[in-house]
Design a protein around this motif. Structure first.
Motif, PDB file in Angstrom:
ATOM      1  N   GLY A   1     -11.002  10.097  -7.143  1.00  0.00           N
ATOM      2  CA  GLY A   1     -10.152  10.893  -6.244  1.00  0.00           C
ATOM      3  C   GLY A   1      -9.141  11.722  -7.008  1.00  0.00           C
ATOM      4  N   SER A   2      -8.545  11.116  -8.063  1.00  0.00           N
ATOM      5  CA  SER A   2      -7.557  11.842  -8.881  1.00  0.00           C
ATOM      6  C   SER A   2      -8.198  13.045  -9.557  1.00  0.00           C
ATOM      7  CB  SER A   2      -6.981  10.937  -9.976  1.00  0.00           C
ATOM      8  OG  SER A   2      -6.470   9.778  -9.432  1.00  0.00           O
ATOM      9  N   LEU A   3      -9.422  12.834 -10.088  1.00  0.00           N
ATOM     10  CA  LEU A   3     -10.088  13.933 -10.794  1.00  0.00           C
ATOM     11  C   LEU A   3     -10.422  15.077  -9.834  1.00  0.00           C
ATOM     12  CD1 LEU A   3     -12.386  11.917 -13.241  1.00  0.00           C
ATOM     13  CD2 LEU A   3     -10.348  13.260 -13.813  1.00  0.00           C
ATOM     14  N   LEU A   4     -10.897  14.717  -8.623  1.00  0.00           N
ATOM     15  CA  LEU A   4     -11.203  15.765  -7.629  1.00  0.00           C
ATOM     16  C   LEU A   4      -9.919  16.508  -7.241  1.00  0.00           C
ATOM     17  CD1 LEU A   4     -13.731  13.863  -5.337  1.00  0.00           C
ATOM     18  CD2 LEU A   4     -14.205  15.920  -6.703  1.00  0.00           C
ATOM     19  N   THR A   5      -8.828  15.751  -7.096  1.00  0.00           N
ATOM     20  CA  THR A   5      -7.527  16.350  -6.760  1.00  0.00           C
ATOM     21  C   THR A   5      -7.085  17.307  -7.864  1.00  0.00           C
ATOM     22  OG1 THR A   5      -6.900  14.400  -5.499  1.00  0.00           O
ATOM     23  CG2 THR A   5      -5.100  15.794  -6.278  1.00  0.00           C
ATOM     24  N   LEU A   6      -7.327  16.884  -9.116  1.00  0.00           N
ATOM     25  CA  LEU A   6      -6.958  17.725 -10.257  1.00  0.00           C
ATOM     26  C   LEU A   6      -7.794  19.005 -10.287  1.00  0.00           C
ATOM     27  CD1 LEU A   6      -5.017  17.580 -12.700  1.00  0.00           C
ATOM     28  CD2 LEU A   6      -6.945  16.732 -14.037  1.00  0.00           C
TER      29      LEU A   6
ATOM     30  N   HIS B   1      -0.444   5.127   0.738  1.00  0.00           N
ATOM     31  CA  HIS B   1       0.086   5.839   1.909  1.00  0.00           C
ATOM     32  C   HIS B   1       0.783   7.134   1.462  1.00  0.00           C
ATOM     33  CE1 HIS B   1       3.020   6.513   5.227  1.00  0.00           C
ATOM     34  NE2 HIS B   1       3.945   6.480   4.292  1.00  0.00           N
ATOM     35  N   ALA B   2       1.600   7.027   0.392  1.00  0.00           N
ATOM     36  CA  ALA B   2       2.344   8.192  -0.102  1.00  0.00           C
ATOM     37  C   ALA B   2       1.394   9.307  -0.512  1.00  0.00           C
ATOM     38  CB  ALA B   2       3.235   7.780  -1.289  1.00  0.00           C
ATOM     39  N   HIS B   3       0.335   8.944  -1.263  1.00  0.00           N
ATOM     40  CA  HIS B   3      -0.568   9.993  -1.749  1.00  0.00           C
ATOM     41  C   HIS B   3      -1.463  10.557  -0.652  1.00  0.00           C
ATOM     42  CE1 HIS B   3       0.924   8.555  -5.610  1.00  0.00           C
ATOM     43  NE2 HIS B   3       0.653   9.778  -6.028  1.00  0.00           N
ATOM     44  N   LEU B   4      -1.872   9.707   0.297  1.00  0.00           N
ATOM     45  CA  LEU B   4      -2.665  10.251   1.409  1.00  0.00           C
ATOM     46  C   LEU B   4      -1.833  11.289   2.169  1.00  0.00           C
ATOM     47  CD1 LEU B   4      -5.356  10.132   2.959  1.00  0.00           C
ATOM     48  CD2 LEU B   4      -4.278   8.511   4.521  1.00  0.00           C
TER      49      LEU B   4
ATOM     50  N   LEU C   1       0.975  12.956   1.014  1.00  0.00           N
ATOM     51  CA  LEU C   1       1.440  14.104   0.217  1.00  0.00           C
ATOM     52  C   LEU C   1       0.295  15.013  -0.224  1.00  0.00           C
ATOM     53  CD1 LEU C   1       4.218  12.269  -1.804  1.00  0.00           C
ATOM     54  CD2 LEU C   1       4.539  14.046  -0.079  1.00  0.00           C
ATOM     55  N   LEU C   2      -0.904  14.422  -0.414  1.00  0.00           N
ATOM     56  CA  LEU C   2      -2.055  15.264  -0.773  1.00  0.00           C
ATOM     57  C   LEU C   2      -2.794  15.725   0.473  1.00  0.00           C
ATOM     58  CD1 LEU C   2      -3.392  13.130  -3.755  1.00  0.00           C
ATOM     59  CD2 LEU C   2      -2.323  15.381  -3.924  1.00  0.00           C
ATOM     60  N   GLY C   3      -3.090  14.768   1.390  1.00  0.00           N
ATOM     61  CA  GLY C   3      -3.900  15.082   2.555  1.00  0.00           C
ATOM     62  C   GLY C   3      -3.165  15.867   3.626  1.00  0.00           C
TER      63      GLY C   3
ATOM     64  N   ASN D   1       0.817  -1.221   0.000  1.00  0.00           N
ATOM     65  CA  ASN D   1       0.000   0.000   0.000  1.00  0.00           C
ATOM     66  C   ASN D   1       0.851   1.271   0.000  1.00  0.00           C
ATOM     67  OD1 ASN D   1      -2.632  -0.913  -0.216  1.00  0.00           O
ATOM     68  ND2 ASN D   1      -2.751  -1.406   1.961  1.00  0.00           N
ATOM     69  N   LEU D   2       2.118   1.141  -0.379  1.00  0.00           N
ATOM     70  CA  LEU D   2       3.053   2.286  -0.405  1.00  0.00           C
ATOM     71  C   LEU D   2       2.498   3.489  -1.176  1.00  0.00           C
ATOM     72  CD1 LEU D   2       6.778   1.840  -1.445  1.00  0.00           C
ATOM     73  CD2 LEU D   2       5.303   3.286  -2.789  1.00  0.00           C
ATOM     74  N   ALA D   3       1.955   3.232  -2.377  1.00  0.00           N
ATOM     75  CA  ALA D   3       1.477   4.349  -3.208  1.00  0.00           C
ATOM     76  C   ALA D   3       0.281   5.053  -2.564  1.00  0.00           C
ATOM     77  CB  ALA D   3       1.120   3.851  -4.606  1.00  0.00           C
TER      78      ALA D   3
END
Ligand code: HEM
Ligand code: HEM
Length: 126
Positions: free
Chosen positions: A100-105, A38-41, A43-45, A34-36
């Motif tokens: 989630g990606s689209l909302l982030t964008l 965890h990383a995005h939660l 770095l984004l959150g 689940n590295l990716a």
């Protein structure tokens, strides 16, 4: 919402804590699949949301419809993307990761708009 910086920082702190607990769980279980997520939660959150809040505090923005939508997209996007990447990596649907990606964008695009509409001026920093 009439205190966007506070909302950003409080939610950012909670998501950062959740991301750290997730990291501890990965490290403890020696399963880093689940590295990716965890990383995005994190770095984004945690990081990006805190940066949004910092910018709004620096320009003195506490209330704005566009910024409220921007922050809502950033919060929902980071949570849905983090969980969605984990679901996709475990072989489940990619729908949540994509949503989630689209909302982030969208949050990213709106933030660019706000930096042009409400640029940081040196005399607004106390
Ligand atoms: C208690 C705190 C944390 C723990 C225990 C932890 C644990 C971990 C673990 C076990 C991995 C997988 C490493 C690998 O397989 O290569 C990882 C990856 C990662 N973590 Fe954390 N983490 C923590 C906090 C954070 C924070 C606060 C951030 C960002 C602000 C972060 C960002 C990342 C990133 C970007 C990766 C992916 C690195 C790569 O691509 O190799 N982590 N973390
Ligand atoms: C809409 C926004 C984003 C999308 C769709 C996206 C997508 C991706 C994808 C597909 C990967 C490869 C993951 C893998 O190989 O499993 C990745 C990796 C990475 N991204 Fe993002 N990303 C986004 C935003 C960001 C942001 C804002 C940051 C930093 C602030 C970031 C930091 C990273 C890092 C450090 C990695 C390497 C660690 C990992 O493998 O997860 N990403 N991203």
């Amino acid at each position: 919402m009439n205190n966007l910086p506070r909302l950003c920082w409080t939610v950012s702190a909670c998501l950062g804590l959740a991301g750290m607990v997730w990291g501890m769980q990965m490290a403890g279980s020696e399963d880093h699949s689940n590295l990716a997520a965890h990383a995005h939660l994190n770095l984004l959150g945690w990081v990006s949301l805190a940066l949004y809040g910092t910018y709004y505090r620096l320009i003195g923005l506490t209330r704005s419809i566009v910024a409220s939508i921007q922050v809502a997209c950033a919060i929902v996007g980071s949570v849905v993307m983090g969980i969605g990447i984990a679901i996709a990596h475990q072989g489940g649907t990619e729908a949540f990761a994509i949503t989630g990606s689209l909302l982030t964008l969208v949050a990213g695009v709106l933030f660019v708009v706000i930096t042009f509409q409400r640029p940081l001026r040196i005399n607004t920093v106390n």
